[in-house]
Design a protein around this motif. Structure first.
Motif, PDB file in Angstrom:
ATOM      1  N   GLY A 281      28.382  12.787 -16.845  1.00  0.00           N
ATOM      2  CA  GLY A 281      27.910  12.943 -15.485  1.00  0.00           C
ATOM      3  C   GLY A 281      28.868  12.436 -14.426  1.00  0.00           C
ATOM      4  N   LEU A 282      30.070  12.076 -14.820  1.00  0.00           N
ATOM      5  CA  LEU A 282      31.095  11.575 -13.909  1.00  0.00           C
ATOM      6  C   LEU A 282      32.329  12.445 -14.025  1.00  0.00           C
ATOM      7  N   ARG A 283      33.240  12.300 -13.073  1.00  0.00           N
ATOM      8  CA  ARG A 283      34.493  13.048 -13.114  1.00  0.00           C
ATOM      9  C   ARG A 283      35.652  12.059 -13.085  1.00  0.00           C
ATOM     10  N   PHE A 284      36.439  12.071 -14.164  1.00  0.00           N
ATOM     11  CA  PHE A 284      37.533  11.124 -14.323  1.00  0.00           C
ATOM     12  C   PHE A 284      38.874  11.797 -14.053  1.00  0.00           C
ATOM     13  N   ASP A 285      39.755  11.084 -13.371  1.00  0.00           N
ATOM     14  CA  ASP A 285      41.130  11.539 -13.180  1.00  0.00           C
ATOM     15  C   ASP A 285      41.957  11.103 -14.385  1.00  0.00           C
ATOM     16  N   VAL A 286      42.671  12.032 -14.959  1.00  0.00           N
ATOM     17  CA  VAL A 286      43.508  11.768 -16.129  1.00  0.00           C
ATOM     18  C   VAL A 286      44.881  12.380 -15.884  1.00  0.00           C
ATOM     19  N   THR A 287      45.927  11.597 -16.104  1.00  0.00           N
ATOM     20  CA  THR A 287      47.293  12.097 -16.000  1.00  0.00           C
ATOM     21  C   THR A 287      47.802  12.390 -17.399  1.00  0.00           C
ATOM     22  N   ALA A 288      48.071  13.662 -17.660  1.00  0.00           N
ATOM     23  CA  ALA A 288      48.551  14.091 -18.975  1.00  0.00           C
ATOM     24  C   ALA A 288      50.046  14.330 -18.916  1.00  0.00           C
ATOM     25  N   GLY A 289      50.734  14.062 -20.024  1.00  0.00           N
ATOM     26  CA  GLY A 289      52.175  14.286 -20.056  1.00  0.00           C
ATOM     27  C   GLY A 289      52.692  14.311 -21.478  1.00  0.00           C
ATOM     28  N   GLY A 290      53.920  14.757 -21.631  1.00  0.00           N
ATOM     29  CA  GLY A 290      54.533  14.838 -22.948  1.00  0.00           C
ATOM     30  C   GLY A 290      54.226  16.144 -23.643  1.00  0.00           C
ATOM     31  N   PRO A 291      54.819  16.355 -24.803  1.00  0.00           N
ATOM     32  CA  PRO A 291      54.626  17.617 -25.538  1.00  0.00           C
ATOM     33  C   PRO A 291      53.153  17.853 -25.864  1.00  0.00           C
ATOM     34  N   GLU A 292      52.680  19.058 -25.616  1.00  0.00           N
ATOM     35  CA  GLU A 292      51.267  19.345 -25.812  1.00  0.00           C
ATOM     36  C   GLU A 292      50.838  19.183 -27.261  1.00  0.00           C
ATOM     37  N   GLN A 293      51.747  19.382 -28.193  1.00  0.00           N
ATOM     38  CA  GLN A 293      51.397  19.273 -29.614  1.00  0.00           C
ATOM     39  C   GLN A 293      51.697  17.883 -30.176  1.00  0.00           C
ATOM     40  N   GLY A 294      52.100  16.966 -29.328  1.00  0.00           N
ATOM     41  CA  GLY A 294      52.417  15.630 -29.809  1.00  0.00           C
ATOM     42  C   GLY A 294      51.172  14.836 -30.173  1.00  0.00           C
TER      43      GLY A 294
END
Length: 276
Positions: free
Chosen positions: A7-20
């Motif tokens: 029920g919440l919305r979280f900010d997430v910073t994604a990085g690096g190889p997608e298959q890592g």
């Protein structure tokens, strides 16, 4: 990216190889996911996929008003829900300060979701309890929490004079721009209260419920940490039943991810490589 969970919305910073291999990074107070900026390049270069989460109270759209909403069980449930939303069954977990507390509790309660744990600065809750009982110096180091648990008074103290108290607290993270990057978001309406609610919701019962950790674990501590003393740091080993490594950084303060990102990244990678 933004992740809808519980029920919440979280900010997430994604990085690096997608298959890592996935790494979940959990920040501390009064910072945010930006504290990992100096650590991430080394993790990405090693082929890891990172998800740096702005936790409950820090993501503007994940900021409930009730103190009880910030109990440790809620924070752990957020982490597992975010992993579910990302489609990640199990991740390497890295946590600093309060993020370390969440990491310890997550690894103890849901070991199947945690491939490895790297806890930074703050030891297992039982190690802290041991130190608070047996080490008068640790009691003195932890006295600041009494202020943080006082509604209104803590906010006024930290936000007075344009947030001068917050800026003093953050001495050691870097230059003035780095301090402002953490202090300024806390001046937004409701932000500081939400993050202080982590302290106000903290209970001995919740912390005592954190059992031994069986996943492969590294604890990184620095000898100039004003909040955590050596007694607490060294008591941590007794709370890990899995493979354990203690890394001590000399001449570094509490703000390890900002002040010593290279040796921290090295410790994380050593743990990940050992157990991958």
């Amino acid at each position: 990216m933004r992740i809808d969970a519980r029920g919440l919305r979280f900010d997430v910073t994604a990085g690096g190889p997608e298959q890592g291999e996935p790494v979940l990074l959990l920040h501390g107070f009064p910072q945010h996911s930006g504290e990992w900026a100096g650590v991430l390049p080394a993790l990405h270069a090693a082929g890891l996929r990172t998800y740096a989460l702005d936790q409950r109270g820090y993501s503007p759209q994940a900021r409930p008003t009730q103190v009880e909403a910030y109990r440790l069980g809620e924070l752990v449930a957020d982490a597992t829900a975010v992993l579910d939303a990302l489609g990640v069954t199990a991740a390497h977990v890295v946590g600093h300060d309060w993020g370390a507390v969440v990491g310890w509790a997550l690894a103890a309660a849901h070991p199947g979701r945690v491939r490895t744990l790297t806890a930074v600065s703050v030891p297992h809750p039982a190690a802290m309890a041991h130190a608070l009982t047996n080490d008068p110096q640790q009691k003195a180091r932890s006295a600041y929490m009494l202020l943080f648990r006082r509604p209104v008074v803590a906010e006024r103290t930290l936000l007075a004079l344009g947030g001068a108290g917050l800026r003093r607290l953050l001495q050691g993270v870097g230059d003035a721009a780095r301090v402002a990057a953490y202090a300024d978001p806390m001046r937004e309406p409701g932000a500081l209260t939400a993050t202080l609610n982590w302290y106000r919701a903290m209970s001995r019962t919740d912390l005592a419920a954190t059992g031994p950790v069986g996943v492969p674990t590294t604890f990184v501590w620095s000898d100039r940490d004003v909040a955590i003393g050596r007694v607490a740091a060294e008591a941590c080993a007794a709370q890990v039943t899995g493979d354990y490594r203690f890394v001590e950084l000399a001449g570094v303060t509490h703000w390890i991810p900002d002040e010593a990102p290279a040796p921290l990244a090295e410790a994380i990678l050593a743990r990940v490589r050992r157990d991958s």
